[in-house]
Design a protein around this motif. Sequence first.
Motif, PDB file in Angstrom:
ATOM      1  N   GLY A 110       2.493  57.885  56.700  1.00 50.80           N
ATOM      2  CA  GLY A 110       3.251  56.680  57.048  1.00 50.80           C
ATOM      3  C   GLY A 110       4.377  56.412  56.066  1.00 50.80           C
ATOM      4  O   GLY A 110       5.491  56.052  56.466  1.00 50.80           O
ATOM      5  N   THR A 111       4.112  56.605  54.784  1.00 49.67           N
ATOM      6  CA  THR A 111       5.156  56.397  53.777  1.00 49.67           C
ATOM      7  C   THR A 111       6.294  57.384  53.975  1.00 49.67           C
ATOM      8  O   THR A 111       7.477  57.000  53.912  1.00 49.67           O
ATOM      9  N   ALA A 112       5.957  58.641  54.244  1.00 50.33           N
ATOM     10  CA  ALA A 112       6.995  59.662  54.463  1.00 50.33           C
ATOM     11  C   ALA A 112       7.820  59.341  55.708  1.00 50.33           C
ATOM     12  O   ALA A 112       9.067  59.366  55.653  1.00 50.33           O
ATOM     13  N   ILE A 113       7.168  59.027  56.804  1.00 50.18           N
ATOM     14  CA  ILE A 113       7.904  58.736  58.040  1.00 50.18           C
ATOM     15  C   ILE A 113       8.664  57.431  57.894  1.00 50.18           C
ATOM     16  O   ILE A 113       9.816  57.321  58.332  1.00 50.18           O
ATOM     17  N   GLY A 114       8.052  56.430  57.272  1.00 48.28           N
ATOM     18  CA  GLY A 114       8.719  55.146  57.070  1.00 48.28           C
ATOM     19  C   GLY A 114       9.997  55.257  56.266  1.00 48.28           C
ATOM     20  O   GLY A 114      10.941  54.484  56.466  1.00 48.28           O
ATOM     21  N   SER A 115      10.050  56.235  55.370  1.00 48.26           N
ATOM     22  CA  SER A 115      11.267  56.441  54.573  1.00 48.26           C
ATOM     23  C   SER A 115      12.458  56.833  55.444  1.00 48.26           C
ATOM     24  O   SER A 115      13.601  56.561  55.095  1.00 48.26           O
ATOM     25  N   LEU A 116      12.172  57.439  56.584  1.00 55.93           N
ATOM     26  CA  LEU A 116      13.242  57.839  57.502  1.00 55.93           C
ATOM     27  C   LEU A 116      13.865  56.637  58.209  1.00 55.93           C
ATOM     28  O   LEU A 116      14.977  56.744  58.713  1.00 55.93           O
ATOM     29  N   GLY A 117      13.150  55.534  58.251  1.00 56.17           N
ATOM     30  CA  GLY A 117      13.638  54.349  58.957  1.00 56.17           C
ATOM     31  C   GLY A 117      14.322  53.329  58.080  1.00 56.17           C
ATOM     32  O   GLY A 117      14.670  52.251  58.527  1.00 56.17           O
ATOM     33  N   ARG A 118      14.539  53.651  56.839  1.00 56.47           N
ATOM     34  CA  ARG A 118      15.178  52.711  55.897  1.00 56.47           C
ATOM     35  C   ARG A 118      16.673  52.700  56.069  1.00 56.47           C
ATOM     36  O   ARG A 118      17.294  53.604  56.431  1.00 56.47           O
TER      37      ARG A 118
END
Length: 178
Positions: A170-178
């Motif tokens: 989740g942290t890795a994928i969430g970084s793409l949405g910043r």
Amino acid sequence: MSRTSTESVSDAPSWRVRFNAADLALYRRARSLAHGPEVVAVVRRYSRLGEHGAVWLAGGLAGALVDAPRRRHWLRATATVGAAYLTSTSIKMAIARKRPAVEDLPHLMATPTGLSFPSSHSTSSFAAARAYGALVPGAPLQLAAAAMAFSRLYLGVHYPSDVLAGAALGTAIGSLGR
């Protein structure tokens, strides 16, 4: 090398045996925490908010609705949370790890599936904390994500490795949405 159904667990690589033993020991430790009916009810209610990433998706859409100047950013972050949930669900179906089944520690909550790895609650929660953390203060989001992830372990529906893998994904994928 994969094991056939006729090979014993003792034939598995020793690292896997040690890992599974540590995972189960941590699971037992978390499950041994106070489980009074009032506490379980509160944790269960909180955990239900994370089903299918619902609380995080609703929060992102609400942000897009009320924060018109940053609507595009909110929608991107929300789409990222949705993508994180879909990714974890796809991995969960491919891996097909069963939820913990420990005789003396029954689940304290029903789940939509019997699959465990990775925790989709953890994945969507940490994706939201990371993606929305660019739009609102991140510390409360991280705390809410950690609480959501721990709720799954507390309720006995995930192993610690499921929760940790979900948090990392989740942290890795969430970084793409910043």
